[in-house]
Design a protein around this motif. Sequence first.
Motif, PDB file in Angstrom:
ATOM      1  N   ALA A  16       0.839  -1.209   0.000  1.00 62.40           N
ATOM      2  CA  ALA A  16       0.000   0.000   0.000  1.00 62.40           C
ATOM      3  C   ALA A  16       0.874   1.259   0.000  1.00 62.40           C
ATOM      4  O   ALA A  16       0.651   2.177  -0.798  1.00 62.40           O
ATOM      5  CB  ALA A  16      -0.924   0.003   1.217  1.00 62.40           C
ATOM      6  N   ASP A  35       9.572   3.347   7.160  1.00 63.03           N
ATOM      7  CA  ASP A  35       9.216   1.996   7.616  1.00 63.03           C
ATOM      8  C   ASP A  35      10.082   1.654   8.817  1.00 63.03           C
ATOM      9  O   ASP A  35      11.269   1.974   8.846  1.00 63.03           O
ATOM     10  CB  ASP A  35       9.393   0.950   6.515  1.00 63.03           C
ATOM     11  N   ARG A  41      12.693  -7.467   4.531  1.00 66.64           N
ATOM     12  CA  ARG A  41      12.062  -7.877   5.781  1.00 66.64           C
ATOM     13  C   ARG A  41      10.915  -8.866   5.478  1.00 66.64           C
ATOM     14  O   ARG A  41      10.280  -8.795   4.449  1.00 66.64           O
ATOM     15  CB  ARG A  41      11.550  -6.680   6.582  1.00 66.64           C
ATOM     16  N   GLY A  46       0.485 -15.394   2.528  1.00 63.70           N
ATOM     17  CA  GLY A  46       0.477 -16.590   1.687  1.00 63.70           C
ATOM     18  C   GLY A  46       1.398 -16.426   0.489  1.00 63.70           C
ATOM     19  O   GLY A  46       1.675 -17.386  -0.228  1.00 63.70           O
ATOM     20  N   ALA A  48       0.885 -15.132  -2.389  1.00 63.87           N
ATOM     21  CA  ALA A  48       0.310 -15.268  -3.733  1.00 63.87           C
ATOM     22  C   ALA A  48      -0.006 -13.884  -4.302  1.00 63.87           C
ATOM     23  O   ALA A  48      -0.667 -13.072  -3.655  1.00 63.87           O
ATOM     24  CB  ALA A  48      -0.960 -16.103  -3.674  1.00 63.87           C
ATOM     25  N   ARG A 112       7.236 -12.791   0.489  1.00 61.03           N
ATOM     26  CA  ARG A 112       7.116 -11.338   0.640  1.00 61.03           C
ATOM     27  C   ARG A 112       8.450 -10.678   0.970  1.00 61.03           C
ATOM     28  O   ARG A 112       8.666  -9.513   0.645  1.00 61.03           O
ATOM     29  CB  ARG A 112       6.058 -11.016   1.708  1.00 61.03           C
ATOM     30  N   LEU A 136       6.961   5.045  13.469  1.00 61.38           N
ATOM     31  CA  LEU A 136       6.029   6.030  14.017  1.00 61.38           C
ATOM     32  C   LEU A 136       5.725   5.581  15.438  1.00 61.38           C
ATOM     33  O   LEU A 136       5.260   4.456  15.665  1.00 61.38           O
ATOM     34  CB  LEU A 136       4.734   6.040  13.194  1.00 61.38           C
ATOM     35  N   ASP A 300      -4.225  -2.760   4.517  1.00 58.97           N
ATOM     36  CA  ASP A 300      -4.772  -3.428   5.713  1.00 58.97           C
ATOM     37  C   ASP A 300      -5.184  -2.409   6.774  1.00 58.97           C
ATOM     38  O   ASP A 300      -6.076  -2.678   7.586  1.00 58.97           O
ATOM     39  CB  ASP A 300      -3.736  -4.394   6.313  1.00 58.97           C
ATOM     40  N   GLY A 312      -5.043  -9.568  -0.115  1.00 56.72           N
ATOM     41  CA  GLY A 312      -5.049  -8.168   0.299  1.00 56.72           C
ATOM     42  C   GLY A 312      -4.023  -7.328  -0.430  1.00 56.72           C
ATOM     43  O   GLY A 312      -4.080  -6.105  -0.382  1.00 56.72           O
ATOM     44  N   ILE A 313      -3.062  -7.994  -1.113  1.00 54.16           N
ATOM     45  CA  ILE A 313      -1.979  -7.221  -1.748  1.00 54.16           C
ATOM     46  C   ILE A 313      -2.542  -6.363  -2.885  1.00 54.16           C
ATOM     47  O   ILE A 313      -2.233  -5.174  -2.994  1.00 54.16           O
ATOM     48  CB  ILE A 313      -0.863  -8.163  -2.265  1.00 54.16           C
TER      49      ILE A 313
HETATM   50  C1  LIG Z   1      -1.460 -15.393   7.029  1.00 49.36           C
HETATM   51  C2  LIG Z   1      -1.753 -14.422   5.906  1.00 49.36           C
HETATM   52  C3  LIG Z   1      -1.806 -14.873   4.589  1.00 49.36           C
HETATM   53  C4  LIG Z   1      -2.067 -13.964   3.551  1.00 49.36           C
HETATM   54  N1  LIG Z   1      -1.997 -14.405   2.242  1.00 49.36           N
HETATM   55  C5  LIG Z   1      -2.163 -13.527   1.231  1.00 49.36           C
HETATM   56  C6  LIG Z   1      -1.950 -13.928  -0.120  1.00 49.36           C
HETATM   57  O1  LIG Z   1      -1.522 -15.063  -0.421  1.00 49.36           O
HETATM   58  N2  LIG Z   1      -2.166 -13.014  -1.117  1.00 49.36           N
HETATM   59  C7  LIG Z   1      -2.580 -11.739  -0.841  1.00 49.36           C
HETATM   60  O2  LIG Z   1      -2.806 -10.954  -1.778  1.00 49.36           O
HETATM   61  N3  LIG Z   1      -2.745 -11.322   0.448  1.00 49.36           N
HETATM   62  C8  LIG Z   1      -2.521 -12.167   1.485  1.00 49.36           C
HETATM   63  N4  LIG Z   1      -2.623 -11.729   2.786  1.00 49.36           N
HETATM   64  C9  LIG Z   1      -2.933 -10.293   3.032  1.00 49.36           C
HETATM   65  C10 LIG Z   1      -1.702  -9.427   2.770  1.00 49.36           C
HETATM   66  O3  LIG Z   1      -0.597  -9.907   3.483  1.00 49.36           O
HETATM   67  C11 LIG Z   1      -2.004  -7.973   3.193  1.00 49.36           C
HETATM   68  O4  LIG Z   1      -3.276  -7.602   2.737  1.00 49.36           O
HETATM   69  C12 LIG Z   1      -0.971  -6.988   2.625  1.00 49.36           C
HETATM   70  O5  LIG Z   1       0.317  -7.254   3.098  1.00 49.36           O
HETATM   71  C13 LIG Z   1      -1.375  -5.548   3.013  1.00 49.36           C
HETATM   72  O6  LIG Z   1      -0.381  -4.636   2.597  1.00 49.36           O
HETATM   73  P1  LIG Z   1      -0.141  -3.279   3.384  1.00 49.36           P
HETATM   74  O7  LIG Z   1       0.876  -2.527   2.600  1.00 49.36           O
HETATM   75  O8  LIG Z   1      -1.420  -2.649   3.733  1.00 49.36           O
HETATM   76  O9  LIG Z   1       0.490  -3.719   4.807  1.00 49.36           O
HETATM   77  P2  LIG Z   1       1.806  -4.584   5.147  1.00 49.36           P
HETATM   78  O10 LIG Z   1       2.186  -5.441   4.020  1.00 49.36           O
HETATM   79  O11 LIG Z   1       1.503  -5.221   6.463  1.00 49.36           O
HETATM   80  O12 LIG Z   1       2.967  -3.502   5.346  1.00 49.36           O
HETATM   81  C14 LIG Z   1       2.936  -2.627   6.444  1.00 49.36           C
HETATM   82  C15 LIG Z   1       4.334  -1.997   6.598  1.00 49.36           C
HETATM   83  O13 LIG Z   1       4.256  -0.988   7.599  1.00 49.36           O
HETATM   84  C16 LIG Z   1       5.382  -1.054   8.454  1.00 49.36           C
HETATM   85  N5  LIG Z   1       4.961  -0.488   9.756  1.00 49.36           N
HETATM   86  C17 LIG Z   1       4.038  -0.967  10.609  1.00 49.36           C
HETATM   87  N6  LIG Z   1       3.912  -0.185  11.684  1.00 49.36           N
HETATM   88  C18 LIG Z   1       4.814   0.819  11.530  1.00 49.36           C
HETATM   89  C19 LIG Z   1       5.172   1.955  12.329  1.00 49.36           C
HETATM   90  N7  LIG Z   1       4.578   2.205  13.502  1.00 49.36           N
HETATM   91  N8  LIG Z   1       6.140   2.766  11.880  1.00 49.36           N
HETATM   92  C20 LIG Z   1       6.747   2.530  10.685  1.00 49.36           C
HETATM   93  N9  LIG Z   1       6.458   1.482   9.890  1.00 49.36           N
HETATM   94  C21 LIG Z   1       5.485   0.636  10.305  1.00 49.36           C
HETATM   95  C22 LIG Z   1       5.711  -2.539   8.507  1.00 49.36           C
HETATM   96  O14 LIG Z   1       7.068  -2.747   8.858  1.00 49.36           O
HETATM   97  C23 LIG Z   1       5.409  -2.981   7.077  1.00 49.36           C
HETATM   98  O15 LIG Z   1       6.537  -2.898   6.242  1.00 49.36           O
HETATM   99  C24 LIG Z   1      -2.333 -12.604   3.843  1.00 49.36           C
HETATM  100  C25 LIG Z   1      -2.283 -12.154   5.168  1.00 49.36           C
HETATM  101  C26 LIG Z   1      -1.986 -13.048   6.193  1.00 49.36           C
HETATM  102  C27 LIG Z   1      -1.887 -12.544   7.599  1.00 49.36           C
END
Ligand SMILES: Cc1cc2nc3c(=O)[nH]c(=O)nc-3n(C[C@H](O)[C@H](O)[C@H](O)COP(=O)(O)OP(=O)(O)OC[C@H]3O[C@@H](n4cnc5c(N)ncnc54)[C@H](O)[C@@H]3O)c2cc1C
Length: 415
Positions: A16, A35, A41, A46, A48, A112, A136, A300, A312-313
């Motif tokens: 995101a 970050d 990291r 999953g 995918a 990932r 943060l 998320d 969710g990606i």
């Molecule tokens: C078990 C499991 C299986 C899944 N399988 C799939 C799949 O196969 N395919 C799919 O599409 N989706 C899957 N998902 C969902 C997917 O992982 C998420 O929807 C996706 O990673 C969301 O992206 P994001 O950028 O919102 O958050 P994230 O990928 O969680 O990234 C958040 C980032 O913010 C950083 N961060 C957090 N707090 C702070 C802070 N206070 N200060 C600075 N940095 C911070 C973290 O270090 C991280 O790098 C799965 C989720 C889980 C839990």
Amino acid sequence: MREIETEVLIVGAGPAGISTSFFLSQKKIPHILIDKAVFPRDKICGDALSGKVVQELNRIDSNLIDEIEADKLNFIGSYGVKFVSPGGQAVDIPFKTDLSSLKNAPGYISPRINFDNFLVKKLVSGYSTFLENTSLENIVRNDDGIIAELLNHGDPISLKTKLVVSAEGERSKISRALGNYKQADKHFCAGVRAYYRNVKGLHEQNFIELHFLPEMLPGYLWIFPLPGGKANVGAGMLSSSVKKNNISLRKKLTDILEHHPRFKDRFSDATLEGQIKGWGLPLGSKRRKISGDNFILTGDAASLIDPFTGEGIGNAMVSGRLAAEKISEAVQEQRYDRNFLSGYDSKIYSELSAELKLSHTLQRLSSQAWLFNWVVKKAASNKEVSELITGMFEDLNIRAKLRQPGFYFKLFFNK
Ligand SMILES: Cc1cc2nc3c(=O)[nH]c(=O)nc-3n(C[C@H](O)[C@H](O)[C@H](O)COP(=O)(O)OP(=O)(O)OC[C@H]3O[C@@H](n4cnc5c(N)ncnc54)[C@H](O)[C@@H]3O)c2cc1C
């Protein structure tokens, strides 16, 4: 304490945050992206990458998919999905009917740790200042905007900004501090993920496997092939059902892999690499307020995960793109108030809500094991029905076809 200022701050460099940053740079809007981690990291997932992710990557830069396709060490192309019903009936659904016309795989699987690092390395410097190892810690709003307290390599920084984008994932501080987020178990899924080596019987075209087991509904156990002969194996289940039935997902997963007749031979020589780790999935089955005075929530942090598939990606990347569009208007108009930014909510839900609603219905229907068994049996025994489902994947907007009454007519009346 060091003090810095930026018009836009993005917190989190997952799909995101990265996507928001790419599109802001395309629009020549300077911003800071932080970050707390140092890349590469891990992220519990999953792994995918669906057709929607491929589509969003192409929107960022069409060369990205060529690089991914060529990088066999970190990415593996996936050509379909195997659904296994609670009754044990399996059906293979290819993502595409005609492979000869394909330039690249319709979907990919990539740990990932590698995928997110691949994206971070593509950040366009000049407009984007990326600070790793910067967390943060606290956030407050005042009449001038936002004051964010950061720790950069352990040193405190006070950052002043007009707009903060939360891309922090499931445990977002901003959605709790400014967005009034509260977790609801009916709209939240518990997940565990493990990496295994030497799993037998993986599909030769790297089909992802979704096993719907009677004791794990609504939810499923997955096996996704990875590069280098490994597999991502995990389980996800609605939190309200996990709590009601007092389930330990970690224990459930290992019990099933060791003892269930469908899995025990496939896992007899398999070795677990590292630990089985858990993380939550905030589902998009409930509409939420995802912006407000001086803030926007993405991915998320905005609870946008597909309630049926757990993907969710793709939606995280879509939200990053739409956030950047709204931010560009906000910068031009110098408007950071809740009324102006609520246009972001409207854009997100007009693009995603039909799909999220339908997936929520499918999630609830999937608890009816008999119905699930019937649909999978129908698809396995009838080529037209399985081609119909493939057509849904080819459409990219997979679930669009499910909204058409004709789909159900064909499903019911195909013998
Ligand atoms: C078990 C499991 C299986 C899944 N399988 C799939 C799949 O196969 N395919 C799919 O599409 N989706 C899957 N998902 C969902 C997917 O992982 C998420 O929807 C996706 O990673 C969301 O992206 P994001 O950028 O919102 O958050 P994230 O990928 O969680 O990234 C958040 C980032 O913010 C950083 N961060 C957090 N707090 C702070 C802070 N206070 N200060 C600075 N940095 C911070 C973290 O270090 C991280 O790098 C799965 C989720 C889980 C839990």
